[in-house]
Structures are given as C-alpha cells and as structure tokens.
Enzyme design. Structure first.
Site, PDB file in Angstrom:
ATOM      1  N   SER A 140       2.278   7.562   6.736  1.00 57.15           N
ATOM      2  CA  SER A 140       1.119   6.767   7.116  1.00 57.15           C
ATOM      3  C   SER A 140       1.578   5.679   8.069  1.00 57.15           C
ATOM      4  O   SER A 140       2.748   5.280   8.059  1.00 57.15           O
ATOM      5  CB  SER A 140       0.493   6.127   5.868  1.00 57.15           C
ATOM      6  OG  SER A 140      -0.464   5.146   6.222  1.00 57.15           O
ATOM      7  N   TYR A 153       0.783   1.521  -2.315  1.00 54.12           N
ATOM      8  CA  TYR A 153       0.638   2.637  -1.372  1.00 54.12           C
ATOM      9  C   TYR A 153       1.525   2.441  -0.150  1.00 54.12           C
ATOM     10  O   TYR A 153       2.251   3.361   0.249  1.00 54.12           O
ATOM     11  CB  TYR A 153      -0.820   2.771  -0.946  1.00 54.12           C
ATOM     12  CG  TYR A 153      -1.052   3.876   0.055  1.00 54.12           C
ATOM     13  CD1 TYR A 153      -1.190   5.196  -0.364  1.00 54.12           C
ATOM     14  CD2 TYR A 153      -1.126   3.611   1.413  1.00 54.12           C
ATOM     15  CE1 TYR A 153      -1.396   6.224   0.544  1.00 54.12           C
ATOM     16  CE2 TYR A 153      -1.334   4.626   2.336  1.00 54.12           C
ATOM     17  CZ  TYR A 153      -1.462   5.925   1.897  1.00 54.12           C
ATOM     18  OH  TYR A 153      -1.657   6.935   2.818  1.00 54.12           O
TER      19      TYR A 153
END
Length: 279
Positions: A140, A153
């Site tokens: 990401s 995350y």
C-alpha cells in the site's frame, strides 16, 4: 526483459473480490491460468465460474501454514508448475489506535504480514526447486508514509515493503523475482467509507494493470496511481518533519480522519467476524 504471460500459472490470495478478482481477470485476459484462494469459497467459485475454464477456486486461510501449502499444491495439481504468486489478501481497520480492539490488531498482523510470509514461503519453495518464479506482494502507499488513525494497518504494509525488499535479495539467486505493488485508496470494500485527499483514489483494475506490467517486466515495484512515485522520490530524502508536513498538505491524514463511520463499521465487523469464525 519482457516475460510472455500466455500459458503461465498464477495463484492469488483473497482473489474472490476487489483487487484480487481484478488481478485474476487481467491474468486470464493475458492467457494465464489462475487459482483463486479465499476464505469465502462460494464467492471464489462464483468468480472462477465467471472467468471460465482457466480459473479454479480453493478455500484458503492465509494465516494457516497448512492451508497455504494446500493452496499452492492444489494450484499445481490443477494447472501445472506455479509461475506467479500474488499475496493480495488483506484487512484494514481505521480508527484511534489507543481504542483499537486487540482482535483487530492481531488479525491485521496475521492476515497482512503472516499471510504474506506464508504465501511467499509456500510459493518460494516450489519456485526455488525449478529456479524461476515471481512473487507479487500487494502492499500500500501506506507502506511508505505515516498516516494517523491507521497505525496497525500502515505498520503491516511497511512490513510488507521491507519483507519484499529482503526477499528479493534472498531469492534472486534462485531465479525468483519479488515485487511490491503500492496503491493509494482503492475503490473496494476494504477502502469503503474513507475520506479523500489530493491524490485520487484508484479502481481495482488500475492495480491489476500495474500487477500485469510488473510481472511482464519483472519490475521491483509500482505505485498506483503513477503520480505517487515522483512524490515518493521527492520526499525520500526529506527529514521526518518535512515529510509529515507534505503528507498533511496533500490531505493524507484527512483520508482517515473524515471517514464514514457507519460504512467502515460494517466492513470492519464483517472482516473481523469472517476471520474469527474460521479460527
């Protein structure tokens, strides 16, 4: 060097929907055979049926070594030697870290980090025996920057970036390429209800196209959208204070601050309960 994809075999974790499904569709369009692994076997089977004879579905829990090993083994039994492994499965929980449920912390680490490690290990073993292969880890943009309200995350995705770089160095002598894909917010269930920033969100098909380019060109990494790459290069050498200022200026923290709580709560409850029910 350009790799011919037609006839290659790929396995995709979390492949029943969203980014994983888009990658499967893109691979099949290239003439590849694809194994779709997912906790939701019924949905995985429906996706495979949509894609036709070059796709099969298997139930997969990426946090369980035996399940991952069975997935790789079943893929090879269905189509032959595995050429490409895409570690895509992931969970994202947004919120204040100090209030985050311990289950949410554990599951994000298990799925996003342990799942990548187990997938790379299971695929890497069979690829090393043949002296070739390609492992693609879906990380990401959060794996390159610091974003508030996304501590666990973002930490897992920083880990995926580091794992990818270290794996590449270790597996290169075995003929295995290892790559990371780092998208901005993607319009999927995982990204539902998030705020916006100056960097546009992307579609699953955009990420899938980047995966195809990386596999075909045996590239180390790709950011999606492309504008993130010059921004990353520009900020890489800046001190942390300057990087944080730029992140704020681009609205990076607003993405997680201005969320639709009802939408996020629904996704997060489903994701956590789905994983927990299989433990």
């Amino acid at each position: 060097m350009t790799v011919e994809l037609k006839g290659k075999v790929a396995a995709i974790t979390g492949g029943a929907r969203g980014i994983g499904k888009a990658i499967a569709e893109a691979f099949v369009a290239e003439g590849m055979s694809v194994a779709i692994g997912d906790l939701d076997l019924e949905l995985a089977q429906a996706t495979a049926k949509e894609l036709g004879d070059r796709a099969v579905a298997f139930e997969l829990d990426v946090t369980v070594p035996a399940s991952m090993e069975a997935f790789v083994r079943s893929t090879e039994q269905a189509f032959g030697p595995l050429d490409v492994m895409v570690n895509n499965a992931g969970i994202m929980v947004v919120g204040d870290f100090l209030k985050e449920d311990d289950r949410a912390t554990d599951l994000q680490i298990d799925v996003n980090v342990r799942g990548v490690l187990l997938g790379a290990k299971a695929a890497g073993r069979v690829m090393a025996d043949r002296g070739q292969g390609h492992i693609v880890n879906i990380a990401s943009a959060a794996g390159k920057v610091a974003i508030a309200r996304l501590v666990t995350y973002a930490g897992t995705k920083h880990a995926v970036v580091g794992i990818t770089d270290s794996l590449r160095a270790e597996l290169r002598p075995h003929g295995i390429q290892v790559s990371a894909i780092m998208p901005n917010v993607v319009n999927t269930r995982l990204g539902a209800g998030l705020g916006s920033s100056m960097i546009p969100s992307v579609e699953p098909e955009d990420v899938a196209a980047a995966v195809v380019r990386v596999v075909r060109g045996r590239r180390n990494e790709a950011m999606v959208p492309w504008i993130l790459e010059p921004i990353r290069m520009l900020t890489a050498g800046l001190p942390s204070v300057a990087r944080d200022f730029l992140t704020r200026a681009l609205g990076g923290h607003d993405v997680m601050a201005n969320t639709d709580d009802a939408v996020r709560d629904a996704y997060q409850a489903e994701a956590l309960e789905g994983q927990q029910a299989r433990r």
